[in-house]
Design a protein around this motif. Structure first.
Motif, PDB file in Angstrom:
ATOM      1  N   PRO A   1       0.800  -1.237   0.000  1.00  0.00           N
ATOM      2  CA  PRO A   1       0.000   0.000   0.000  1.00  0.00           C
ATOM      3  C   PRO A   1       0.832   1.287   0.000  1.00  0.00           C
ATOM      4  CG  PRO A   1      -0.163  -1.131   2.107  1.00  0.00           C
ATOM      5  CD  PRO A   1       0.568  -2.045   1.172  1.00  0.00           C
ATOM      6  N   SER A   2       1.933   1.321   0.713  1.00  0.00           N
ATOM      7  CA  SER A   2       2.737   2.538   0.741  1.00  0.00           C
ATOM      8  C   SER A   2       3.338   2.829  -0.636  1.00  0.00           C
ATOM      9  CB  SER A   2       3.857   2.422   1.775  1.00  0.00           C
ATOM     10  OG  SER A   2       4.692   3.557   1.725  1.00  0.00           O
ATOM     11  N   SER A   3       3.927   1.825  -1.236  1.00  0.00           N
ATOM     12  CA  SER A   3       4.538   2.009  -2.557  1.00  0.00           C
ATOM     13  C   SER A   3       3.499   2.331  -3.614  1.00  0.00           C
ATOM     14  CB  SER A   3       5.305   0.753  -2.963  1.00  0.00           C
ATOM     15  OG  SER A   3       6.372   0.522  -2.078  1.00  0.00           O
ATOM     16  N   ALA A   4       2.350   1.672  -3.550  1.00  0.00           N
ATOM     17  CA  ALA A   4       1.295   1.898  -4.550  1.00  0.00           C
ATOM     18  C   ALA A   4       0.746   3.316  -4.473  1.00  0.00           C
ATOM     19  CB  ALA A   4       0.170   0.890  -4.362  1.00  0.00           C
ATOM     20  N   ASN A   5       0.872   3.949  -3.330  1.00  0.00           N
ATOM     21  CA  ASN A   5       0.363   5.309  -3.154  1.00  0.00           C
ATOM     22  C   ASN A   5       1.459   6.363  -3.191  1.00  0.00           C
ATOM     23  OD1 ASN A   5      -2.460   4.725  -2.891  1.00  0.00           O
ATOM     24  ND2 ASN A   5      -1.952   3.752  -0.948  1.00  0.00           N
ATOM     25  N   GLY A   6       2.637   6.016  -3.704  1.00  0.00           N
ATOM     26  CA  GLY A   6       3.686   7.005  -3.919  1.00  0.00           C
ATOM     27  C   GLY A   6       4.721   7.115  -2.821  1.00  0.00           C
ATOM     28  N   SER A   7       4.741   6.197  -1.855  1.00  0.00           N
ATOM     29  CA  SER A   7       5.712   6.237  -0.750  1.00  0.00           C
ATOM     30  C   SER A   7       5.722   7.605  -0.081  1.00  0.00           C
ATOM     31  CB  SER A   7       7.111   5.862  -1.242  1.00  0.00           C
ATOM     32  OG  SER A   7       7.104   4.577  -1.795  1.00  0.00           O
ATOM     33  N   LEU A   8       4.534   8.094   0.230  1.00  0.00           N
ATOM     34  CA  LEU A   8       4.396   9.430   0.808  1.00  0.00           C
ATOM     35  C   LEU A   8       4.903   9.479   2.238  1.00  0.00           C
ATOM     36  CD1 LEU A   8       0.856  10.381  -0.548  1.00  0.00           C
ATOM     37  CD2 LEU A   8       3.091  10.951  -1.496  1.00  0.00           C
ATOM     38  N   VAL A   9       5.517  10.593   2.597  1.00  0.00           N
ATOM     39  CA  VAL A   9       5.975  10.852   3.961  1.00  0.00           C
ATOM     40  C   VAL A   9       4.955  11.797   4.576  1.00  0.00           C
ATOM     41  CG1 VAL A   9       7.798  11.854   5.367  1.00  0.00           C
ATOM     42  CG2 VAL A   9       8.379  10.529   3.319  1.00  0.00           C
ATOM     43  N   VAL A  10       4.302  11.348   5.673  1.00  0.00           N
ATOM     44  CA  VAL A  10       3.219  12.108   6.285  1.00  0.00           C
ATOM     45  C   VAL A  10       3.562  12.415   7.739  1.00  0.00           C
ATOM     46  CG1 VAL A  10       0.752  12.090   6.832  1.00  0.00           C
ATOM     47  CG2 VAL A  10       1.562  10.941   4.770  1.00  0.00           C
ATOM     48  N   ASP A  11       3.420  13.679   8.129  1.00  0.00           N
ATOM     49  CA  ASP A  11       3.576  14.118   9.518  1.00  0.00           C
ATOM     50  C   ASP A  11       2.283  14.788   9.944  1.00  0.00           C
ATOM     51  OD1 ASP A  11       6.245  13.342   9.893  1.00  0.00           O
ATOM     52  OD2 ASP A  11       7.014  15.207   9.061  1.00  0.00           O
ATOM     53  N   ASN A  12       1.668  14.295  10.992  1.00  0.00           N
ATOM     54  CA  ASN A  12       0.439  14.889  11.522  1.00  0.00           C
ATOM     55  C   ASN A  12      -0.609  15.109  10.425  1.00  0.00           C
ATOM     56  OD1 ASN A  12       1.634  15.002  14.091  1.00  0.00           O
ATOM     57  ND2 ASN A  12       2.561  16.977  13.598  1.00  0.00           N
ATOM     58  N   ASN A  13      -0.833  14.068   9.618  1.00  0.00           N
ATOM     59  CA  ASN A  13      -1.813  14.097   8.528  1.00  0.00           C
ATOM     60  C   ASN A  13      -1.501  15.126   7.441  1.00  0.00           C
ATOM     61  OD1 ASN A  13      -3.346  11.996   9.618  1.00  0.00           O
ATOM     62  ND2 ASN A  13      -4.453  13.417  10.939  1.00  0.00           N
ATOM     63  N   VAL A  14      -0.256  15.581   7.358  1.00  0.00           N
ATOM     64  CA  VAL A  14       0.171  16.512   6.315  1.00  0.00           C
ATOM     65  C   VAL A  14       1.258  15.826   5.491  1.00  0.00           C
ATOM     66  CG1 VAL A  14       1.247  18.742   5.831  1.00  0.00           C
ATOM     67  CG2 VAL A  14      -0.353  18.523   7.740  1.00  0.00           C
ATOM     68  N   VAL A  15       1.061  15.753   4.187  1.00  0.00           N
ATOM     69  CA  VAL A  15       2.054  15.142   3.307  1.00  0.00           C
ATOM     70  C   VAL A  15       3.250  16.073   3.187  1.00  0.00           C
ATOM     71  CG1 VAL A  15       2.519  14.308   0.973  1.00  0.00           C
ATOM     72  CG2 VAL A  15       0.295  13.859   2.022  1.00  0.00           C
ATOM     73  N   ARG A  16       4.429  15.557   3.537  1.00  0.00           N
ATOM     74  CA  ARG A  16       5.662  16.352   3.487  1.00  0.00           C
ATOM     75  C   ARG A  16       6.460  16.103   2.214  1.00  0.00           C
ATOM     76  NH1 ARG A  16       4.437  20.175   6.930  1.00  0.00           N
ATOM     77  NH2 ARG A  16       3.932  19.355   8.967  1.00  0.00           N
TER      78      ARG A  16
END
Length: 189
Positions: free
Chosen positions: A36-51
């Protein structure tokens, strides 16, 4: 003629259904289920904010942060314009750009020599990683900007180094976004 055309149209419709609907949904569903992480772009999220993404570099310009490689993508780290510079090794424009960047980086970090990745862009222009050598030469500037010991910054770099896959594929590297997030966690500034 109709007897020959009918099987072609049925086969065409069947293959369109399988390759245009069934296969893409199966691949998307499988990726979401297994990775799931890779399929969604390996996003880095802090406090529900995509960094950002672990896989796509981004610009950091403040002295208190580690700087990434030079980007040739659009106006710099533009994922919609991913590409290399397409300039050959004898290009005057490339050599002038490298010389100017080297002079700027040497002055900023107070060093006399630089690793190659500090003044060259990657093939995509969006490389999220830098060499440990490039990260370590930035430690003095960052420590000064944050008012923390340089040894603490260097230890943070060493802790963030990713080794080659299976010990043989690739080079040691440091993800700039992850390194800057760890730096903010250790020494907010």
């Amino acid at each position: 003629m109709l007897s020959q055309l009918r099987p072609c149209l049925v086969l065409f419709a069947f293959l369109m259904f399988v390759t245009g609907i069934v296969y893409p949904f199966a691949m998307t569903g499988g990726a979401q289920l297994l990775f799931p992480s890779s399929a969604n772009g390996s996003l880095v999220v802090d406090n529900n904010v995509v960094r950002g993404s672990e896989l796509i570099g981004q610009s950091f310009a403040a002295d208190k942060y580690f700087w990434p490689r030079i980007s040739a993508a659009g106006a710099g780290y533009d994922a919609g314009a991913s590409s290399g510079a397409n300039l050959g090794p004898t290009s005057k424009k490339l050599l002038d750009r490298i010389a100017a960047d080297a002079q700027r980086l040497k002055a900023a970090d107070g060093v006399s020599s630089l690793p190659a990745d500090s003044v060259t862009s990657s093939g995509s222009g969006l490389d999220p990683d830098i060499s440990p050598a490039y990260a370590l030469i930035q430690a003095s500037r960052i420590a000064k900007a944050r008012g923390i010991p340089e040894d603490k910054v260097k230890a943070l770099v060493e802790a963030q180094v990713k080794k080659p896959v299976l010990g043989i594929f690739g080079e040691p590297r440091v993800n700039v976004l992850e390194l800057n997030r760890a730096l903010d966690a250790v020494a907010p500034g």
